[in-house]
Design an enzyme around this catalytic site. Structure first.
Site, PDB file in Angstrom:
ATOM      1  N   ARG A 157       0.850  -1.187   0.000  1.00 28.52           N
ATOM      2  CA  ARG A 157       0.000   0.000   0.000  1.00 28.52           C
ATOM      3  C   ARG A 157       0.889   1.242   0.000  1.00 28.52           C
ATOM      4  NH1 ARG A 157      -1.711   0.747   4.401  1.00 28.52           N
ATOM      5  NH2 ARG A 157      -1.093  -1.087   5.573  1.00 28.52           N
ATOM      6  N   TYR A 296      -1.802  -3.403  -6.739  1.00 26.22           N
ATOM      7  CA  TYR A 296      -1.519  -4.221  -5.565  1.00 26.22           C
ATOM      8  C   TYR A 296      -2.552  -4.075  -4.447  1.00 26.22           C
ATOM      9  CZ  TYR A 296       1.525  -7.308  -3.003  1.00 26.22           C
ATOM     10  OH  TYR A 296       2.044  -8.420  -2.381  1.00 26.22           O
ATOM     11  N   GLY A 298      -4.504  -3.515  -1.244  1.00 23.20           N
ATOM     12  CA  GLY A 298      -5.410  -2.459  -0.815  1.00 23.20           C
ATOM     13  C   GLY A 298      -5.456  -1.270  -1.758  1.00 23.20           C
ATOM     14  N   LYS A 305      -9.586  -1.784   2.032  1.00 23.61           N
ATOM     15  CA  LYS A 305      -9.160  -0.688   2.903  1.00 23.61           C
ATOM     16  C   LYS A 305      -9.891   0.612   2.581  1.00 23.61           C
ATOM     17  CE  LYS A 305      -6.131  -3.337   4.850  1.00 23.61           C
ATOM     18  NZ  LYS A 305      -6.344  -3.822   6.225  1.00 23.61           N
ATOM     19  N   HIS A 325     -10.059  -1.963  12.071  1.00 26.28           N
ATOM     20  CA  HIS A 325      -9.024  -2.841  11.519  1.00 26.28           C
ATOM     21  C   HIS A 325      -8.789  -3.953  12.542  1.00 26.28           C
ATOM     22  CE1 HIS A 325      -4.663  -3.140   9.761  1.00 26.28           C
ATOM     23  NE2 HIS A 325      -5.504  -3.908   9.109  1.00 26.28           N
ATOM     24  N   SER A 347      -1.015  -3.674  10.529  1.00 27.90           N
ATOM     25  CA  SER A 347      -0.807  -4.637   9.442  1.00 27.90           C
ATOM     26  C   SER A 347       0.416  -5.506   9.723  1.00 27.90           C
ATOM     27  CB  SER A 347      -0.593  -3.882   8.132  1.00 27.90           C
ATOM     28  OG  SER A 347      -1.668  -3.015   7.902  1.00 27.90           O
ATOM     29  N   CYS A 349       0.993  -7.824  11.910  1.00 30.30           N
ATOM     30  CA  CYS A 349       1.371  -8.038  13.316  1.00 30.30           C
ATOM     31  C   CYS A 349       0.645  -9.251  13.892  1.00 30.30           C
ATOM     32  CB  CYS A 349       1.059  -6.813  14.157  1.00 30.30           C
ATOM     33  SG  CYS A 349       2.184  -5.447  13.862  1.00 30.30           S
ATOM     34  N   THR A 352      -4.031 -12.454  11.406  1.00 30.06           N
ATOM     35  CA  THR A 352      -4.512 -13.700  10.800  1.00 30.06           C
ATOM     36  C   THR A 352      -4.145 -14.890  11.699  1.00 30.06           C
ATOM     37  OG1 THR A 352      -4.280 -12.663   8.650  1.00 30.06           O
ATOM     38  CG2 THR A 352      -4.526 -15.053   8.657  1.00 30.06           C
ATOM     39  N   ASN A 353      -2.969 -14.832  12.328  1.00 21.98           N
ATOM     40  CA  ASN A 353      -2.576 -15.929  13.218  1.00 21.98           C
ATOM     41  C   ASN A 353      -3.518 -16.032  14.420  1.00 21.98           C
ATOM     42  OD1 ASN A 353      -0.434 -16.495  11.548  1.00 21.98           O
ATOM     43  ND2 ASN A 353       1.074 -15.396  12.779  1.00 21.98           N
ATOM     44  N   ASP A 372      -9.421  -9.344   9.460  1.00 20.69           N
ATOM     45  CA  ASP A 372      -8.842  -8.031   9.150  1.00 20.69           C
ATOM     46  C   ASP A 372      -9.756  -6.838   9.433  1.00 20.69           C
ATOM     47  OD1 ASP A 372      -6.523  -6.625   8.146  1.00 20.69           O
ATOM     48  OD2 ASP A 372      -7.698  -6.140   6.371  1.00 20.69           O
ATOM     49  N   SER A 463       4.481 -10.438   0.521  1.00 23.53           N
ATOM     50  CA  SER A 463       3.786 -11.321  -0.422  1.00 23.53           C
ATOM     51  C   SER A 463       2.517 -11.848   0.242  1.00 23.53           C
ATOM     52  CB  SER A 463       4.702 -12.461  -0.856  1.00 23.53           C
ATOM     53  OG  SER A 463       5.214 -13.135   0.260  1.00 23.53           O
ATOM     54  N   ARG A 464       1.528 -12.177  -0.554  1.00 23.25           N
ATOM     55  CA  ARG A 464       0.176 -12.397  -0.023  1.00 23.25           C
ATOM     56  C   ARG A 464      -0.482 -13.635  -0.588  1.00 23.25           C
ATOM     57  NH1 ARG A 464      -1.989  -8.298   3.553  1.00 23.25           N
ATOM     58  NH2 ARG A 464      -0.440  -6.662   3.578  1.00 23.25           N
TER      59      ARG A 464
HETATM   60  C1  OXD Z   1      -3.046  -4.508   5.494  1.00 21.67           C
HETATM   61  C2  OXD Z   1      -3.808  -5.580   4.825  1.00 21.67           C
HETATM   62  O1  OXD Z   1      -2.087  -3.976   4.908  1.00 21.67           O
HETATM   63  O2  OXD Z   1      -4.686  -6.141   5.474  1.00 21.67           O
HETATM   64  O3  OXD Z   1      -3.399  -4.184   6.635  1.00 21.67           O
HETATM   65  O4  OXD Z   1      -3.580  -5.841   3.654  1.00 21.67           O
HETATM   66 MN    MN Z   2      -5.090  -5.194   7.366  1.00 31.58          MN
END
Ligand code: OXD
Ligand code: MN
Length: 692
Positions: A157, A296, A298, A305, A325, A347, A349, A352-353, A372, A463-464
């Site tokens: 972003r 890319y 967001g 976002k 968020h 972001s 941190c 997702t875990n 998220d 990477s996502r």
């Molecule tokens: C972020 C995302 O950057 O969720 O927070 O992609």
């Molecule tokens: Mn996020």
């Protein structure tokens, strides 16, 4: 016949000579066989289910429509992919007029209306592969999965180019970039002029939250990126059911996205079209977004976002709710009691875990509701009700492995789009943290040969993976329930190597808002900037709040007053990232975080002890269930220690940050800071719990 754009199928002369009217011709093209198959017509056909583009029925959990009923679908060869809906209602007339206006300006070769069907999604993927924009992964190792490699200058972003173009500069506040909306509209018109030449303009109607849900919001994204279309199709519910809402008169948000890379006749396309000049512009008064130059995450999936956070935060301010968020989980205790927890972390941190936590303490279970974004609203019952408006996960790959997030790994079994990860020689994916030992050979995120001796990461740190939430093995059965869930607990966290203890309990809502307002975190690769630098990230919303942060803090305080005091969620601050003097992480994190949650729930249930500190109540070592954990007693003491001197310096930094909000800083937060300072002055020595 397929109407999906393909450079190989496109006629160069048509692309070069498209006049505004031919560019939009497909919006009013006659339907195959004289029927109105792509229509949302005014009479019987106003039911989208009667239109083959939506014959597959409402969008499913995967964000795409379920397999079509063969008895109702037109023959595959004649499927009118991309056809425009009918101007049967005022809502549709408005939408079509807007699309026509943008098309006249951007001059695409063709216009494709996204129906949301599975066939369409697959066809788009097929075309992206044919165009060299996606690589199909090995169908056995990673079924129905794809790899995209972005331009090396388009990997995150772009916060510096993200603008809140509110009518008055003071309404954007000190944490946002502001620009004059009229100038931004002029810039948009200049940049869009011919920007889609040689490309297809896709119209993507999307819903945040279940289509038709009472707290859902809908929008339409115009984009010239098929990669964005398939990503939006995973991250939201798209297509005909949303058009029906628009047709029925629902309000919707207008978003326009262009990669800014028109193609001249005969010009070769690139694998990742984008433009050096990037702008992500929000118009909060009119609820519009314009994004230019980037493909890319967001920057391109505008529902995420831009709409679900920046514009939604503005809608929430005006309508009495909050767009945050945050992740959302259901925590089930060994006794079967269910607690709903939302947690804000900046972001990359670990949201997702935590969203997919597999507790190491026996008897506990976590069900995932979102990873998220959370929308929450005080309900008539005096409680806060929360829901996840998204339909998928756009997660950071590096660091995700069987030991850190086994559920994510299982979620990614197939039907996933990976971006900027490395590829194995066998046609699977890899990133740092997926396995302890890297493969001997890889193709890295830039398409170059890679070995462990290469001395650079194989996958880009940002990477996502993009994948449907429905694939998560621990997704809650009711994750799409439009009524959401009643919230018991809110956590605020950041990535802090020093000073910030493992967990702190807020005294009340105002103190909790103060904790949220003062989160600081080390920067990660999720946005452009210097990784590791500590910055204040109030509520993990620094890059995502669409209005003045001081007003946002006041809105949080107001929401507290809209709940019954004893029914409002309790607030805690956590920090999984504290390091020892030798640089080691002191807390094992991941599945072990349940031990902190267990203490918190113990507090809610009135069974867990605590000690007071100038920051708020903390567990003593004996209050945490550390059974089976090989954690040195000294580390536990350090994790729970509060050093008043270090915190006086922290309080200075907090004060300087809060001052930037000027007279928009709610008085309560100034009082919270003053009371923190006086508690710190009263503390004689560092609070360091002793292990019994
Ligand atoms: C972020 C995302 O950057 O969720 O927070 O992609
Ligand atoms: Mn996020």
């Amino acid at each position: 016949m397929t109407l999906i754009a393909s450079r190989t199928a496109a006629s160069p002369t048509a692309s070069g000579s498209a006049t505004p009217s031919t560019a939009v011709a497909s919006t009013s093209a006659p339907r195959a066989g004289g029927a109105a198959p792509g229509d949302l017509a005014s009479d019987p056909a106003s039911d989208p289910a009667s239109d083959p583009a939506s014959a597959s029925g409402p969008a499913s959990a995967s964000g795409r429509a379920a397999a079509p009923d063969p008895s109702r679908a037109v023959p595959r060869a004649a499927r009118p992919f991309g056809q425009a809906p009918y101007r049967g209602t005022a809502g549709m007339t408005d939408l079509l007029a807007w699309v026509d206006d943008i098309a006249r300006l951007a001059r695409p070769d063709r216009v494709h209306w996204v129906s949301g069907s599975e066939e369409e999604h697959e066809e788009l993927l097929r075309v992206l592969v044919a165009e060299g924009k996606l690589e199909k992964l090995d169908p056995v190792l990673r079924p129905d999965s794809y790899l995209a490699r972005s331009h090396p200058g388009d990997v995150a972003r772009t916060e510096a180019r993200t603008i809140i173009a509110s009518a008055r500069e003071e309404d954007a506040g000190p944490t946002n970039n502001w620009a004059d909306p009229q100038e931004m509209r002029a810039l948009r018109d200049r940049l869009l002029d011919g920007a889609m030449r040689g490309r297809t303009l896709y119209v993507v109607p999307f819903s945040l939250g279940a289509v038709g849900g009472k707290d859902s919001r809908i929008g339409v994204q115009i984009t010239d990126s098929a990669y964005a279309v398939v990503s939006i199709g995973i991250m939201t519910r798209v297509g005909a059911p949303v058009l029906r809402e628009i047709s029925d008169g629902a309000a919707w948000v207008r978003t326009v996205h262009s990669v800014g890379a028109p193609l001249e006749p005969g010009q070769e396309d690139t694998a990742w079209p984008c433009h050096e000049e990037k702008h992500i512009i929000h118009f909060p008064e009119t609820l519009e977004v314009f994004s230019y130059g980037s493909g890319y995450g967001g920057n391109a999936i505008l529902a995420k976002k831009c709409v679900a956070l920046r514009l939604a935060s503005v809608m929430g301010r005006d309508e009495g709710w909050l767009a945050e968020h945050m992740l959302l989980i259901r925590l089930i205790s060994p006794q079967g009691r269910r607690y709903h927890v939302a947690a804000a972390f900046p972001s990359a941190c670990g949201k997702t875990n935590l969203a997919m936590l597999r507790p190491t303490l026996p008897g506990w279970r976590v069900e995932t509701l979102g990873d998220d974004i959370v929308w929450m609203r005080p309900g008539a019952d005096g409680r806060m009700h929360a829901m996840n408006p998204e339909a998928g996960f756009f997660g950071v790959a590096p660091g995700t492995g069987p030991a850190t997030n086994a559920s994510a790994i299982e979620t990614l079994w197939g039907r996933t789009i990976f971006t900027n990860v490395a590829r194995t020689p066998e046609g699977d994916v890899w990133w740092e943290g997926l396995t302890d030992t890297p493969p001997e050979r890889l193709v890295d995120w830039q398409g170059r040969d890679w070995t462990p001796a290469s001395g650079r990461p194989a996958a880009h740190p940002n990477s996502r993976f993009t994948v449907s939430a429905a694939q998560c093995p621990q997704i809650a059965e009711d994750w799409e329930d439009p009524d959401g869930v009643p919230l018991d607990l809110i956590l605020f966290g950041g990535r802090r190597a020093a000073h910030v203890p493992l967990v702190v309990e807020a005294r009340d809502w105002a103190h909790g808002v103060f904790l949220g307002a003062t989160i600081a975190s080390e920067r990660t690769a999720a946005a452009e900037g210097t990784v590791g630098e500590v910055r204040r990230e109030p509520f993990a919303m620094l890059p995502f709040c669409g209005y003045h942060m001081g007003d946002y803090l006041a809105h949080w305080l107001l929401m507290g007053r809209r709940m019954y005091t004893d029914a409002a969620p309790r607030i805690y601050q956590v920090n999984w990232f504290r390091r020892g003097e030798d640089g080691r992480f002191l807390w094992p994190g991941f599945g072990e975080n349940i031990r902190v949650l267990d203490w918190i729930i113990g507090r809610l249930e009135g069974r867990a002890g605590a000690q007071d500190s100038p920051l708020g109540a903390l567990p003593r070592p004996e209050d945490l269930d550390l059974t089976g954990l090989d954690l040195p007693a000294e580390d536990v003491r350090e994790l729970l220690a509060v050093d008043p001197d270090a915190w006086q310096a922290e309080a200075e930094g907090i004060g300087a940050f809060l001052e930037t909000f000027g007279d928009r800083l709610p008085a309560e937060l100034g009082e919270e800071l003053a009371s923190l300072r006086s508690r710190l002055s009263a503390a004689e020595a560092p609070v360091r719990p002793d292990r019994p």
